[in-house]
Design an enzyme around this catalytic site. Structure first.
Site, PDB file in Angstrom:
ATOM      1  N   HIS A   1      28.488  22.925  48.335  1.00 26.71           N
ATOM      2  CA  HIS A   1      28.273  24.353  48.052  1.00 26.71           C
ATOM      3  C   HIS A   1      27.317  24.539  46.884  1.00 26.71           C
ATOM      4  O   HIS A   1      27.233  23.710  45.986  1.00 26.71           O
ATOM      5  CB  HIS A   1      29.597  25.115  47.866  1.00 26.71           C
ATOM      6  CG  HIS A   1      30.331  24.887  46.590  1.00 26.71           C
ATOM      7  ND1 HIS A   1      31.707  24.792  46.525  1.00 26.71           N
ATOM      8  CD2 HIS A   1      29.902  24.764  45.314  1.00 26.71           C
ATOM      9  CE1 HIS A   1      32.068  24.619  45.276  1.00 26.71           C
ATOM     10  NE2 HIS A   1      31.004  24.599  44.512  1.00 26.71           N
TER      11      HIS A   1
ATOM     12  N   ASN B   1      31.509  19.612  48.276  1.00 22.82           N
ATOM     13  CA  ASN B   1      31.318  19.855  49.707  1.00 22.82           C
ATOM     14  C   ASN B   1      29.916  20.388  50.004  1.00 22.82           C
ATOM     15  O   ASN B   1      29.648  20.858  51.097  1.00 22.82           O
ATOM     16  CB  ASN B   1      32.385  20.835  50.224  1.00 22.82           C
ATOM     17  CG  ASN B   1      32.344  22.178  49.487  1.00 22.82           C
ATOM     18  OD1 ASN B   1      31.445  22.419  48.684  1.00 22.82           O
ATOM     19  ND2 ASN B   1      33.305  23.028  49.766  1.00 22.82           N
TER      20      ASN B   1
ATOM     21  N   GLU C   1      29.981  28.373  50.616  1.00 23.05           N
ATOM     22  CA  GLU C   1      30.740  27.246  51.143  1.00 23.05           C
ATOM     23  C   GLU C   1      30.206  26.817  52.507  1.00 23.05           C
ATOM     24  O   GLU C   1      29.652  27.647  53.246  1.00 23.05           O
ATOM     25  CB  GLU C   1      32.208  27.655  51.299  1.00 23.05           C
ATOM     26  CG  GLU C   1      32.884  28.097  49.999  1.00 23.05           C
ATOM     27  CD  GLU C   1      33.354  26.939  49.144  1.00 23.05           C
ATOM     28  OE1 GLU C   1      32.769  25.836  49.236  1.00 23.05           O
ATOM     29  OE2 GLU C   1      34.299  27.129  48.378  1.00 23.05           O
TER      30      GLU C   1
ATOM     31  N   ASP D   1      27.786  33.719  40.230  1.00 23.48           N
ATOM     32  CA  ASP D   1      29.045  34.089  40.861  1.00 23.48           C
ATOM     33  C   ASP D   1      30.115  34.475  39.858  1.00 23.48           C
ATOM     34  O   ASP D   1      29.967  34.278  38.653  1.00 23.48           O
ATOM     35  CB  ASP D   1      29.537  32.941  41.765  1.00 23.48           C
ATOM     36  CG  ASP D   1      29.341  31.552  41.139  1.00 23.48           C
ATOM     37  OD1 ASP D   1      29.240  31.463  39.908  1.00 23.48           O
ATOM     38  OD2 ASP D   1      29.296  30.567  41.885  1.00 23.48           O
TER      39      ASP D   1
HETATM   40  C1  F6R Z   1      29.247  27.707  39.340  1.00 22.92           C
HETATM   41  C2  F6R Z   1      28.903  27.455  40.718  1.00 22.92           C
HETATM   42  C3  F6R Z   1      29.344  26.233  41.456  1.00 22.92           C
HETATM   43  C4  F6R Z   1      29.305  24.957  40.621  1.00 22.92           C
HETATM   44  C5  F6R Z   1      29.802  23.763  41.440  1.00 22.92           C
HETATM   45  C6  F6R Z   1      29.841  22.495  40.611  1.00 22.92           C
HETATM   46  O1  F6R Z   1      28.690  28.933  38.894  1.00 22.92           O
HETATM   47  O2  F6R Z   1      28.279  28.269  41.287  1.00 22.92           O
HETATM   48  O3  F6R Z   1      28.543  26.084  42.594  1.00 22.92           O
HETATM   49  O4  F6R Z   1      27.992  24.740  40.186  1.00 22.92           O
HETATM   50  O5  F6R Z   1      31.082  24.026  41.921  1.00 22.92           O
HETATM   51  O6  F6R Z   1      30.806  22.638  39.627  1.00 22.92           O
HETATM   52  P1  F6R Z   1      30.957  21.578  38.435  1.00 22.92           P
HETATM   53  O7  F6R Z   1      29.721  21.678  37.623  1.00 22.92           O
HETATM   54  O8  F6R Z   1      32.163  22.054  37.655  1.00 22.92           O
HETATM   55  O9  F6R Z   1      31.145  20.251  39.068  1.00 22.92           O
END
Ligand code: F6R
Length: 240
Positions: A137, A135, A142, A67
């Site tokens: 994701h 959440n 989401e 992303d």
């Molecule tokens: C990042 C991504 C997100 C993160 C998720 C966890 O490229 O796609 O899904 O993997 O938000 O983020 P952290 O590792 O910062 O807790």
């Protein structure tokens, strides 16, 4: 689903980096699916160490990131393109043209999504690294009553923007939209490596891995994939 727990994040990071190293040894031109956020940072550090000591080369590999924020140029401090350079690409031998991220500055975002999907179709991912949002994701898919299969534009939930605000000067600087691979594209990866660290994720780990399969918890769809390895530190796995 194979679930492995580690006493320390450092042990987990070494294990994950070794999985990528083993893949590249066996298939030097493997396609790696990569993630940003806090979770993979230690894994990327270990990959860099392994590369520096001659144990890992990315010479023939290609990468696709999950992303990117809409509206942030690759040179922006908080763009995922910049993150990947800082945390991995600047310190390994991956040829520049083989690192792919969606372009959040694309004039025509719909065309960018379709183009990214075309590239993914031509370069199937051998191993996709995933972090987990509080959440549920994955990527920026989401929770919702429906999910999109392919790469698409997503409105970020307030909770996600708040969680990511720690990287920006203030909450209002966090972009409101992102471009993300869809759950369908993620599930097409040959192997998936879901990595979760920290006590604050223990509840969502339990829901994702043992709860109902529902679009309200996008990570629960990973239960339908035949080759998922889940790596958890002790805190993240404490409710299993
Ligand atoms: C990042 C991504 C997100 C993160 C998720 C966890 O490229 O796609 O899904 O993997 O938000 O983020 P952290 O590792 O910062 O807790």
């Amino acid at each position: 689903m194979e679930i492995k727990r580690f006493d320390t994040a450092a042990e987990l990071d070494i294990y994950a980096a070794q999985l990528f190293s083993d893949l590249l040894e066996h298939k030097p031109d493997a396609v790696l699916g990569l993630a940003t956020g806090s979770t993979p940072v230690g894994i990327y550090e270990k990959m860099i160490e392994m590369h520096r000591s001659g144990k890992m080369t990315f010479r023939d590999a290609a990468t696709f990131n999950l992303d990117e924020y809409v509206g942030l140029a690759p040179s922006h401090d908080q763009s995922y393109a910049r993150f990947m350079k800082q945390h991995l690409f600047n310190d390994i031998d991956l040829p520049a043209g083989r690192a792919h991220l969606p372009d959040g500055m694309a004039h025509n975002l719909q065309a960018e999504c379709l183009g990214y999907d075309r590239m993914l179709a031509a370069n199937p991912i051998d191993m996709q690294l995933l972090g987990l949002g509080h959440n549920g994701h994955i990527g920026f898919n989401e929770p919702d009553n429906a999910l999109q299969a392919g790469t698409h534009i997503v409105e970020l939930k307030a909770a996600t923007r708040e969680a990511n605000a720690r990287f920006f000067d203030s909450l209002d600087q966090v972009p409101t939209r992102a471009i993300t691979m869809g759950v369908g594209s993620i599930l097409k990866a040959q192997n998936i490596l879901l990595v979760v660290k920290g006590a604050d994720k223990a509840e969502i780990v339990k829901q994702s891995l043992t709860g109902p399969i529902t679009t309200e918890c996008p990570a629960s769809l990973l239960q339908t994939h035949a080759r998922v390895i889940v790596l958890l530190d002790r805190e993240a796995g404490r409710l299993l």
